[in-house]
Motif scaffolding. Structure first.
Motif, PDB file in Angstrom:
ATOM      1  N   TYR A 376     -18.776  -0.478   0.622  1.00 12.57           N
ATOM      2  CA  TYR A 376     -17.564  -1.293   0.569  1.00 12.57           C
ATOM      3  C   TYR A 376     -16.379  -0.338   0.449  1.00 12.57           C
ATOM      4  O   TYR A 376     -16.410   0.592  -0.354  1.00 12.57           O
ATOM      5  N   LEU A 377     -15.350  -0.577   1.238  1.00 14.59           N
ATOM      6  CA  LEU A 377     -14.199   0.325   1.202  1.00 14.59           C
ATOM      7  C   LEU A 377     -13.348   0.094  -0.049  1.00 14.59           C
ATOM      8  O   LEU A 377     -13.295  -1.024  -0.569  1.00 14.59           O
ATOM      9  N   PRO A 378     -12.684   1.132  -0.536  1.00 17.73           N
ATOM     10  CA  PRO A 378     -11.731   0.952  -1.633  1.00 17.73           C
ATOM     11  C   PRO A 378     -10.597   0.029  -1.188  1.00 17.73           C
ATOM     12  O   PRO A 378     -10.364  -0.130   0.007  1.00 17.73           O
ATOM     13  N   THR A 379      -9.922  -0.570  -2.146  1.00 11.39           N
ATOM     14  CA  THR A 379      -8.742  -1.359  -1.814  1.00 11.39           C
ATOM     15  C   THR A 379      -7.522  -0.731  -2.489  1.00 11.39           C
ATOM     16  O   THR A 379      -7.642  -0.083  -3.534  1.00 11.39           O
ATOM     17  N   LEU A 380      -6.361  -0.930  -1.889  1.00  9.85           N
ATOM     18  CA  LEU A 380      -5.127  -0.366  -2.439  1.00  9.85           C
ATOM     19  C   LEU A 380      -4.492  -1.349  -3.403  1.00  9.85           C
ATOM     20  O   LEU A 380      -4.313  -2.523  -3.079  1.00  9.85           O
ATOM     21  N   VAL A 381      -4.155  -0.877  -4.592  1.00 10.53           N
ATOM     22  CA  VAL A 381      -3.508  -1.732  -5.584  1.00 10.53           C
ATOM     23  C   VAL A 381      -1.996  -1.601  -5.510  1.00 10.53           C
ATOM     24  O   VAL A 381      -1.261  -2.575  -5.449  1.00 10.53           O
ATOM     25  N   SER A 382      -1.537  -0.362  -5.524  1.00  9.94           N
ATOM     26  CA  SER A 382      -0.094  -0.160  -5.604  1.00  9.94           C
ATOM     27  C   SER A 382       0.283   1.247  -5.147  1.00  9.94           C
ATOM     28  O   SER A 382      -0.564   2.127  -5.024  1.00  9.94           O
ATOM     29  N   ILE A 383       1.575   1.401  -4.917  1.00 14.05           N
ATOM     30  CA  ILE A 383       2.135   2.688  -4.489  1.00 14.05           C
ATOM     31  C   ILE A 383       3.300   3.025  -5.393  1.00 14.05           C
ATOM     32  O   ILE A 383       4.127   2.166  -5.702  1.00 14.05           O
ATOM     33  N   LEU A 384       3.337   4.264  -5.827  1.00 10.70           N
ATOM     34  CA  LEU A 384       4.452   4.722  -6.641  1.00 10.70           C
ATOM     35  C   LEU A 384       5.168   5.842  -5.891  1.00 10.70           C
ATOM     36  O   LEU A 384       4.625   6.927  -5.719  1.00 10.70           O
ATOM     37  N   PRO A 385       6.399   5.600  -5.410  1.00 13.28           N
ATOM     38  CA  PRO A 385       7.120   6.674  -4.713  1.00 13.28           C
ATOM     39  C   PRO A 385       7.339   7.879  -5.635  1.00 13.28           C
ATOM     40  O   PRO A 385       7.383   7.732  -6.855  1.00 13.28           O
ATOM     41  N   ALA A 386       7.468   9.035  -5.021  1.00 16.35           N
ATOM     42  CA  ALA A 386       7.573  10.283  -5.786  1.00 16.35           C
ATOM     43  C   ALA A 386       8.768  10.269  -6.729  1.00 16.35           C
ATOM     44  O   ALA A 386       8.720  10.847  -7.809  1.00 16.35           O
ATOM     45  N   THR A 387       9.833   9.577  -6.323  1.00 18.46           N
ATOM     46  CA  THR A 387      11.053   9.635  -7.123  1.00 18.46           C
ATOM     47  C   THR A 387      11.125   8.535  -8.180  1.00 18.46           C
ATOM     48  O   THR A 387      12.029   8.524  -9.000  1.00 18.46           O
ATOM     49  N   ALA A 388      10.165   7.595  -8.146  1.00 21.55           N
ATOM     50  CA  ALA A 388      10.215   6.489  -9.120  1.00 21.55           C
ATOM     51  C   ALA A 388       9.919   7.012 -10.520  1.00 21.55           C
ATOM     52  O   ALA A 388       9.221   7.994 -10.691  1.00 21.55           O
ATOM     53  N   LYS A 389      10.432   6.315 -11.499  1.00 20.10           N
ATOM     54  CA  LYS A 389      10.209   6.742 -12.887  1.00 20.10           C
ATOM     55  C   LYS A 389       9.184   5.825 -13.541  1.00 20.10           C
ATOM     56  O   LYS A 389       9.097   4.649 -13.239  1.00 20.10           O
ATOM     57  N   GLY A 390       8.412   6.386 -14.483  1.00 21.07           N
ATOM     58  CA  GLY A 390       7.472   5.593 -15.266  1.00 21.07           C
ATOM     59  C   GLY A 390       6.512   4.820 -14.399  1.00 21.07           C
ATOM     60  O   GLY A 390       5.953   5.345 -13.452  1.00 21.07           O
ATOM     61  N   PRO A 427      10.437  -1.361   8.947  1.00 29.62           N
ATOM     62  CA  PRO A 427      11.634  -1.527   8.108  1.00 29.62           C
ATOM     63  C   PRO A 427      11.375  -1.127   6.648  1.00 29.62           C
ATOM     64  O   PRO A 427      12.213  -0.486   6.012  1.00 29.62           O
ATOM     65  N   TRP A 428      10.179  -1.479   6.155  1.00 34.80           N
ATOM     66  CA  TRP A 428       9.864  -1.155   4.755  1.00 34.80           C
ATOM     67  C   TRP A 428       9.853   0.358   4.554  1.00 34.80           C
ATOM     68  O   TRP A 428      10.438   0.881   3.611  1.00 34.80           O
ATOM     69  N   LEU A 429       9.197   1.055   5.502  1.00 34.96           N
ATOM     70  CA  LEU A 429       9.120   2.511   5.372  1.00 34.96           C
ATOM     71  C   LEU A 429      10.516   3.126   5.433  1.00 34.96           C
ATOM     72  O   LEU A 429      10.829   4.061   4.698  1.00 34.96           O
ATOM     73  N   ARG A 430      11.367   2.561   6.319  1.00 31.96           N
ATOM     74  CA  ARG A 430      12.734   3.102   6.423  1.00 31.96           C
ATOM     75  C   ARG A 430      13.519   2.815   5.141  1.00 31.96           C
ATOM     76  O   ARG A 430      14.250   3.662   4.658  1.00 31.96           O
ATOM     77  N   ALA A 431      13.285   1.606   4.568  1.00 35.57           N
ATOM     78  CA  ALA A 431      14.000   1.235   3.342  1.00 35.57           C
ATOM     79  C   ALA A 431      13.579   2.126   2.170  1.00 35.57           C
ATOM     80  O   ALA A 431      14.401   2.616   1.403  1.00 35.57           O
ATOM     81  N   ASN A 436      10.576   9.781   0.356  1.00 35.88           N
ATOM     82  CA  ASN A 436      10.415   9.235  -0.979  1.00 35.88           C
ATOM     83  C   ASN A 436       8.940   9.015  -1.316  1.00 35.88           C
ATOM     84  O   ASN A 436       8.560   8.872  -2.470  1.00 35.88           O
ATOM     85  N   LEU A 437       8.122   8.929  -0.286  1.00 38.10           N
ATOM     86  CA  LEU A 437       6.705   8.611  -0.505  1.00 38.10           C
ATOM     87  C   LEU A 437       5.813   9.854  -0.546  1.00 38.10           C
ATOM     88  O   LEU A 437       4.779   9.849  -1.209  1.00 38.10           O
ATOM     89  N   VAL A 438       6.183  10.927   0.160  1.00 35.84           N
ATOM     90  CA  VAL A 438       5.352  12.143   0.088  1.00 35.84           C
ATOM     91  C   VAL A 438       5.381  12.646  -1.348  1.00 35.84           C
ATOM     92  O   VAL A 438       6.462  12.809  -1.928  1.00 35.84           O
ATOM     93  N   GLY A 439       4.210  12.871  -1.887  1.00 32.85           N
ATOM     94  CA  GLY A 439       4.144  13.295  -3.290  1.00 32.85           C
ATOM     95  C   GLY A 439       4.062  12.120  -4.242  1.00 32.85           C
ATOM     96  O   GLY A 439       3.859  12.300  -5.440  1.00 32.85           O
TER      97      GLY A 439
END
Lengths: 481, 481
Positions: A376-390, A427-431, A436-439
């Motif tokens: 069974y493949l893993p599922t994605l829960v969430s993404i935290l951009p590199a610059t986000a805090k906490g 659009p989401w990726l551009r926004a 912001n997502l690498v790292g």
């Protein structure tokens, strides 16, 4: 070497952990441990089971001493929490539930329990919940059922040493026996283990494994079981004893439809064969008519049904403590005993190492060396951009829905789930902006928890989901020889 | 703990090894290492390649220092065996072949090479083949290409330490640079690595990864590659340099039909994009027109084609050293450059722990914690009954043909391959006798070698197929953070 290098330090933000890393939410873990006890107590009452029902958590899921000790000693629900407390209980009625010990799948897992070390955090916790009577893991009298057959000179030498250590520990805490039981399915196993028992000067309790549809180990019929039980009984006293039946049916765990699962367990071969074996054991005088023969089996997906059957005395759930995407897919809102009531306490934290707008994809560092993909493949829960805090995560589904696809040994690839999502991704990726997502971090739920945990060396524990509260060693991981 | 407990001792019969265990036949391993060199030399001549072709074995396959040192220092074929010998070679013609260094997939693998220890046996071997000039692994000046992008504070701190250690070692052996190169595919990687290089006081050579159909990391076009190369060049001198192109295409490796594989590589995107990128780099003045830009890529399934293309200067095969069932399925007798010319030097030794006549099946202790099953199932080579002496194996096919089916985490199940075999199994099992098989051994070939080796801690080495000649540590295994 890098393997043994812990991915995080106590007090750090979880998102600083070196990745890929396993993260356990301790509150959710404890919720699962307590919920299992409550559910078993409720089922025991509901089905008027006339004998004890014990929980024997399967160590093979997590292979982590820090979790096993919590499963054995947590006092968070109003039931006897382990076999010692059960023995001291004033009630003579069959106990609703208690933890009889643990199961292991391999000798190496047993060794990691008996010879292993837990974290300082767990040691303090243990002293507090046992009011100091258990100082550390070396004071624990383990009751281990090795649910597999083992063969070979080196294995037997290791087993003899393990029995000696467990016997010595039993003496120290005033117990009569070492607390080790093992599965067999043929005469060669019995003879070999009788030799070990004789040499070590201990009695070894044997559980006969019943092959009830899984198609691997176990005697193939109730008749064979009774013959083997007689063979065990014919051995000299003080070597081996026939002590129970091990009847686990793995395939039933993941039947998605609840009604089908009910039929498979209650009307299927597993329960029928156990019932037939119990009848034969009594009619042929291998056990007394009044004996309750220990019958151990069941998993996270089916334990309510094995309890309902009335023939099982002990259940062996493992995955419930941490859960995975495969068990979550068993969800059935109308099914009050669904495994979906357990919380996902375990996640895999990975770093997004590469991002691409066209075709849209995020690459994370959790490949098939870090997350099992075989069933069974893993599922994605969430993404935290590199610059986000906490803990400022983007939850999967917030405007864009991703799925994990395997990128080979070292990479996981996150892509839009379907065409509709694909149109939103641009659009989401551009926004959010790719840079912001690498790292940044991607949080996954493992597809299959047991082999996923088996690949890691540590579990990063957190009480609040933000800060590392402890780092636990996965002592029993490995190929398992 | 059990994990680090070696499964065998030097001088013991291999069949006494604790199982499941990886076994390497050293003669076959060395055959593969030499055959690769001979094939590359032959292809270099055949296709009149005007520049050097280097072999840079991929460490991610075996993660074993003892094997990497053999790949780098073996002198068994009449070609320069490594870059040092190439430099000392009197010929000015482009070298047929030599080993430029190793590839790694993860930082943890690089660490296991630079900080790791090989066995005493390998150390003696190393002294003998280098006439004593290399005393042990600490005297080796490694040339490592990390073929992946990495991100994160902890990773960068570890990289800085690795660079310092490699730089110190380079100085000791009189080399100018540390010998570490790494893949990048975006500005964030370049900036982050420039910071590390600046802090460590070293120059870090960067290879731009080209995504050429694999759909994971890498710039998506030749144009992007040139822009990123310019971005690297714009960084201050003494930090990072643009040093080459990393263009590996994993999917092409396992195209079963040879003609289809030829088309995929020679006429496919991979080669086209590299050629286009080389053209742009020159036309836009990023490199001089006379420069041979290092282009690294190719694997065991396709390297003859990348060499034939004329644009690759270096190949990165990994699996050829040990081989697996998936690569063996690429076999094509009419294809002289087929990967099937390499020998299966690696097997998985397992113990038969349970046997059953009806339905006929043998259960062995190599489940999916010991043998990877995610892309290709293991195959059964042979069976050794418990009572047989020495290497008296039943080869698969001697009267009965078995196949491996997954029995879950801890079990492999061997069943008749088809109905015809099924009819033969009954009599065969009765002739051999089931009791004779419990405790016997089943020898498997891994379906996919890299993740299989990743699950183990040791490789049991044998020179004669009968006795353990050495035990090698798999230093670079793990989730790979």
């Amino acid at each position: 070497m890098a393997d043994r290098y812990a991915p995080a330090k106590i007090g750090e933000p979880i998102t600083d952990a070196d990745t890929p890393a396993l993260v356990v939410d301790v509150a959710k873990l404890m919720h699962n441990i307590r919920l299992m006890r409550e559910m078993v107590a409720e089922l025991h009452k509901q089905h008027h089971v006339p004998h004890h029902i014990a929980i024997r958590p399967h160590y093979k899921t997590h292979k982590c001493l820090d979790i096993a000790l919590r499963q054995l000693f947590d006092r968070g629900a109003g039931y006897p929490h382990n076999s010692a407390e059960l023995a001291a209980s004033p009630s003579s009625a069959p106990a609703a539930t208690f933890t009889s010990g643990v199961c292991c799948a391999k000798l190496a897992e047993c060794e990691s329990i008996v010879y292993g070390r837990c974290s300082d955090g767990t040691r303090s916790w243990l002293r507090s919940v046992t009011s100091g009577s258990v100082q550390d893991e070396a004071d624990v009298h383990w009751d281990i059922l090795l649910t597999n057959e083992i063969m070979g000179k080196k294995k037997m030498a290791r087993l003899a040493r393990l029995l000696a250590v467990m016997q010595e520990r039993a003496r120290r805490v005033g117990k009569a026996a070492h607390g080790f039981k093992i599965a067999v399915d043929c005469r060669a196993h019995v003879d070999q283990l009788a030799d070990v028992a004789r040499t070590a000067g201990v009695v070894l309790p044997l559980y006969i494994e019943l092959q009830n549809g899984g198609g691997r180990c176990g005697v193939d019929s109730a008749g064979e079981l009774v013959e083997l039980a007689k063979y065990i009984k014919a051995h000299p006293a003080g070597t081996v004893t026939f002590s129970g039946i091990h009847a686990y049916q793995g395939r039933n765990q993941h039947i998605r439809n609840h009604a089908d699962r009910v039929r498979a367990v209650l009307e299927g071969d597993a329960t029928k064969m156990v019932r037939e074996a119990l009848g034969l054991l009594k009619s042929q005088g291998v056990v007394a008519h009044t004996d309750v023969v220990p019958v151990s089996g069941a998993g996270t997906g089916t334990f309510p049904l094995e309890i309902a059957s009335g023939v099982f005395t002990e259940i062996q759930p493992g995955s419930y403590a941490v859960m995975d995407a495969d068990y979550l897919a068993n969800a059935n809102p109308s099914d009050i005993i669904s495994s979906s009531r357990f919380a996902t306490s375990l996640t895999v934290l990975s770093t997004i190492t590469s991002t691409h707008a066209s075709p849209a994809r995020l690459i994370c560092d959790a490949g098939l060396k870090a997350v099992s993909v075989e069933t069974y493949l893993p599922t994605l829960v969430s993404i935290l951009p590199a610059t986000a805090k906490g803990a400022q995560f983007w939850r999967n589904g917030d405007g864009v829905t991703w799925k994990y696809v395997s990128g080979g040994d070292e990479h996981g690839v996150l892509v839009p789930k379907n065409r509709a999502d694909e149109e939103q991704v641009g659009p989401w990726l551009r926004a959010v902006s790719l840079e912001n997502l690498v790292g940044g971090k991607a949080v996954l739920v493992a597809g299959h928890c047991d082999p996923t945990i088996n690949m890691h060396e540590h579990i990063v524990a957190t009480e609040d989901g933000v800060v590392v509260s402890d780092v636990w060693n996965i002592g029993g991981r490995g190929v398992g020889f």
